[in-house]
Design a protein around this motif. Structure first.
Motif: not given
Length: 535
Positions: A378-387
């Motif tokens: 697990k790592a800090p991830t930008d959900l907006l870029l992922l989606v």
């Protein structure tokens, strides 16, 4: 066998203590009952003496009255013959009365002997009475000896007889006084003995209570407390605390049972850890299989999508091939304007080849990025870029071109997630939503926050779900797609991934034909850091 003897000794010890307490209290009670019985017998014996003493005194009084008739002076009006007859008459009555006194004395003496045999208490000490009886017996013997023959006419003997009668009456009248004195002495000694036994009984009762309390405390420490500890420990282990080990603090059968439970818990813990590892491995394998299935599904769509830029590249290359000889051949005579036009077309075709090549590269890069398999970190991830990345892969697919996908997100959201697994979640939810809507349908993906959680909402205007589907939607191999179009593992894996990330997923549908909504929550980065600090 050693343990059994120890627990059995505790039981024997308890039974022995209880038996001792019962015997001590019983002995005190029996002794008191015997003393009461002996006292009752003594009092009853003394009660039998009272009428005999009264009868003896009455007989002695009657004897003196009869003797008074013999001893009274002669009346001048009474003739000598009459006087002699009267004296002999009263002499006979005197002998009869004297025998009555002897019988009364015998009865009283017999009662004294019976009282002496039946009791050994102070109340039965009738030595004074027996001494008086002996003296009375001697006086009566003397009277019997003196009252034989013509004693009536012997005036000198009358004074001695009268003196002996007075002594007998005094001795008889002393008998009640002796009894009273004896009763008072007995009452005093009984009072002292009563206080002694009351004190002794109180001490024995207190001692019995103390022994009983000590016995209860011993049983509580040696039996009840270990059993209670064993029960509580078993409940704690049963609730899921498999690291807990039971320690009852004894070395008997309860401790042996606790050791067996600890061994069983340790064995179960090892088995459980092994099973968890196997489940995690199998789950990871299933996730990889589902991911590869999704990659295959995307590859099929991407292959069709890549055909168009490849065709454009091929057509542009063919056109270049046809014109490049005329442009580069020095023998070819072209006007300046025509040459410039050909060069411009050449540049246009080269630019088109370059753009379409980069377009193919972007499509394949997105597909390769989605299909990459790495460690589940697990790592800090930008959900907006992922989606956005997942939607960019899905949008060009031909089967979804006539269905609208919208994304709503006011700002970037950082969540502590495994990027590849969350991509799988978004792909499953979005493709399921697109498959449920008809041509021209709409799927909306929204990102926002809910407290300390990031919230992903996928809403569609599709066929909706029945209550039965809602109840079983996360079950493995449960699917409502046409045969051959679904494995039934997508949402099950999605649920597993979200649970492992500390989030939640909730489905909702108002009914058939009214669309569906899936709401996913995931921990934000700052909330996850607070959890790690607290741990």
């Amino acid at each position: 066998m050693q343990f059994r003897k120890r627990i059995r000794s505790q039981m024997y010890y308890g039974v022995a203590m209880l038996l001792f307490i019962v015997l001590a209290l019983s002995a005190a009670g029996i002794h008191g009952a015997l003393k009461f019985r002996k006292l009752t017998k003594d009092i009853r014996s003394r009660a039998y003496e009272l009428p005999l003493v009264a009868e003896l005194n009455q007989e002695v009084s009657d004897l003196r009255v009869i003797f008074s008739h013999i001893h009274q002076p002669c009346d001048f009006r009474t003739s000598v013959n009459q006087k002699i007859q009267d004296e002999f008459y009263w002499g006979g009555e005197f002998n009869i009365a004297l025998n009555a006194v002897s019988r009364a004395l015998d009865d009283y003496e017999h009662q004294l002997e019976m009282a002496t045999k039946e009791s050994l208490s102070d109340l039965s000490d009738n030595s004074n009475e027996r001494e008086s009886v002996c003296r009375m017996r001697d006086l009566l013997g003397w009277l019997n000896n003196q009252t034989r023959g013509s004693w009536v006419v012997d005036r000198g003997l009358h004074e001695e007889i009268d003196e002996r009668l007075i002594q007998i009456q005094d001795l008889a009248s002393e008998l009640p006084a002796h009894m009273k004195q004896r009763m008072e002495s007995f009452a005093e000694s009984s009072r002292s003995e009563y206080h002694t036994w009351i004190t002794l009984s109180a001490v024995m009762s207190a001692f019995a209570v103390v022994l009983l309390l000590l016995l209860m405390r011993r049983f509580h420490q040696r039996v009840f407390h270990p059993l209670e500890t064993l029960v509580q420990g078993s409940r704690r282990v049963a609730s899921g605390d498999y690291d807990y080990r039971i320690d009852v603090g004894t070395d008997d059968e309860v401790a042996e049972l606790a050791q067996a439970l600890n061994a069983m818990t340790a064995n179960f813990q090892d088995i459980n850890q092994d099973l968890n590892k196997q489940v995690q491995q199998r789950t990871a394998e299933v996730i990889r299989s589902e991911k590869m299935a999704s990659v295959g599904f995307l590859a099929a769509g991407v292959a069709h999508e890549i055909n168009n830029p490849l065709a454009s590249i091929a057509w542009s290359a063919e056109s270049l091939e046809m014109r490049i000889h005329d442009i580069l051949d020095p023998d070819t005579r072209l006007e300046a304007d025509a040459r410039e036009t050909e060069i411009a077309d050449l540049k246009k075709y080269l630019k088109r080849i370059q753009d379409e090549a980069f377009r193919c590269k972007g499509i394949t890069s997105s597909l390769l990025d989605f299909s990459r398999l790495g460690e589940a970190r697990k790592a800090p991830t930008d959900l907006l870029l992922l989606v956005e990345g997942v939607i960019e892969i899905i949008k060009p697919l031909s089967r979804y071109r006539e269905k609208e996908i919208t994304l709503t997100c006011p700002r970037p959201l950082l969540a502590m997630v495994n990027e590849q697994e969350i991509k799988q979640v978004v792909l499953n939810l979005v493709t399921n939503a697109l498959d449920s809507v008809e041509l021209g349908g709409q799927v909306n993906v929204a990102l926002d926050t809910l407290g300390k959680m990031a919230r992903l909402t996928v809403t569609d205007t599709g066929c909706g779900m029945t209550p039965e589907v809602l109840d079983n939607i996360f079950e493995p191999f449960f699917t409502r797609k046409r045969e051959g179009q679904g494995t039934g593992l997508g949402l099950s894996i999605t649920y597993r991934i979200i649970e492992e990330h500390g989030g939640s997923i909730k489905p909702f549908s108002a009914g058939v034909g009214q669309g569906s909504r899936f709401t996913v929550t995931l921990p934000l980065v700052h909330h996850e850091q607070e959890i790690l600090k607290a741990a």
